[in-house]
Design a protein around this motif. Structure first.
Motif, mmCIF file in Angstrom:
data_model
loop_
_atom_site.group_PDB
_atom_site.id
_atom_site.type_symbol
_atom_site.label_atom_id
_atom_site.label_comp_id
_atom_site.label_asym_id
_atom_site.label_seq_id
_atom_site.Cartn_x
_atom_site.Cartn_y
_atom_site.Cartn_z
ATOM 1 N N VAL A 11 -8.649 1.598 -5.153
ATOM 2 C CA VAL A 11 -7.344 0.948 -5.328
ATOM 3 C C VAL A 11 -6.340 1.531 -4.332
ATOM 4 N N GLY A 12 -6.354 2.848 -4.168
ATOM 5 C CA GLY A 12 -5.473 3.474 -3.188
ATOM 6 C C GLY A 12 -5.736 2.946 -1.787
ATOM 7 N N HIS A 13 -7.006 2.776 -1.457
ATOM 8 C CA HIS A 13 -7.369 2.223 -0.152
ATOM 9 C C HIS A 13 -6.801 0.819 0.020
ATOM 10 N N LEU A 14 -6.968 -0.024 -0.984
ATOM 11 C CA LEU A 14 -6.462 -1.397 -0.886
ATOM 12 C C LEU A 14 -4.944 -1.420 -0.723
ATOM 13 N N VAL A 15 -4.259 -0.603 -1.501
ATOM 14 C CA VAL A 15 -2.796 -0.561 -1.400
ATOM 15 C C VAL A 15 -2.368 -0.097 -0.012
ATOM 16 N N ALA A 16 -2.981 0.976 0.476
ATOM 17 C CA ALA A 16 -2.590 1.514 1.787
ATOM 18 C C ALA A 16 -3.009 0.602 2.936
ATOM 19 N N ASP A 17 -4.171 -0.029 2.821
ATOM 20 C CA ASP A 17 -4.682 -0.844 3.923
ATOM 21 C C ASP A 17 -4.029 -2.217 3.997
ATOM 22 N N VAL A 50 -1.100 7.876 -0.729
ATOM 23 C CA VAL A 50 -1.377 6.973 -1.840
ATOM 24 C C VAL A 50 -2.557 7.493 -2.671
ATOM 25 N N CYS A 51 -3.628 7.886 -2.006
ATOM 26 C CA CYS A 51 -4.784 8.408 -2.746
ATOM 27 C C CYS A 51 -4.435 9.713 -3.456
ATOM 28 N N GLY A 52 -3.611 10.547 -2.837
ATOM 29 C CA GLY A 52 -3.168 11.782 -3.486
ATOM 30 C C GLY A 52 -2.365 11.503 -4.737
ATOM 31 N N LEU A 53 -1.466 10.522 -4.657
ATOM 32 C CA LEU A 53 -0.679 10.158 -5.842
ATOM 33 C C LEU A 53 -1.572 9.618 -6.954
ATOM 34 N N LEU A 54 -2.565 8.822 -6.591
ATOM 35 C CA LEU A 54 -3.457 8.285 -7.616
ATOM 36 C C LEU A 54 -4.360 9.360 -8.212
#
Length: 130
Positions: A11-17, A50-54
């Motif tokens: 999910v973090g990847h999708l949000v950031a990408d 983003v991945c760190g926050l998740l």
């Protein structure tokens, strides 16, 4: 825990990408020299944040006890692999050396790019699960 980690990182990847990548980053991240590396690293840093926050959210909500150094190592892995993959030449090299060169002209590179990113995320999730 692996499934939860993998899902949150995905999910973090999708949000950031997709949601947070700027047009400038998408257009220039594979360019030569600093004019390519600057937007590339800014985009990779977005993935790390983003991945760190998740991961932090998962730790709070799901009660994970992620040690700090392994979590930082996983985030560094995510940022570094994302930056290298997004230079585009690794994907093109892979496709031309594995019999998929014709697929490049039909939009296949985007699919191979996303597959490489997801594989890197799964490595991070496995590392954090171990």
């Amino acid at each position: 825990m692996f499934a939860d980690l993998a899902f949150l990182l995905y999910v973090g990847h999708l949000v950031a990408d997709y949601a947070l990548q700027t047009d400038h980053q998408a257009e220039h991240k594979a360019g030569p020299g600093w004019k390519g590396w600057a937007p590339n690293l800014a985009h990779a840093a977005t993935h790390v944040v983003v991945c760190g926050l998740l991961l932090a959210l998962g730790a709070v909500v799901l009660g994970w006890r992620l040690p700090l150094l392994p979590a930082l190592a996983a985030l560094l892995w995510i940022g570094a692999t994302h930056a290298v993959i997004d230079r585009r030449w690794p994907v093109l090299w892979w496709m031309t050396h594995t019999g998929s060169a014709d697929w490049i002209s039909r939009g296949g590179a985007a699919h191979v790019d996303q597959t490489a990113h997801i594989a890197a995320l799964l490595v991070a999730a496995l590392f954090l699960s171990a």
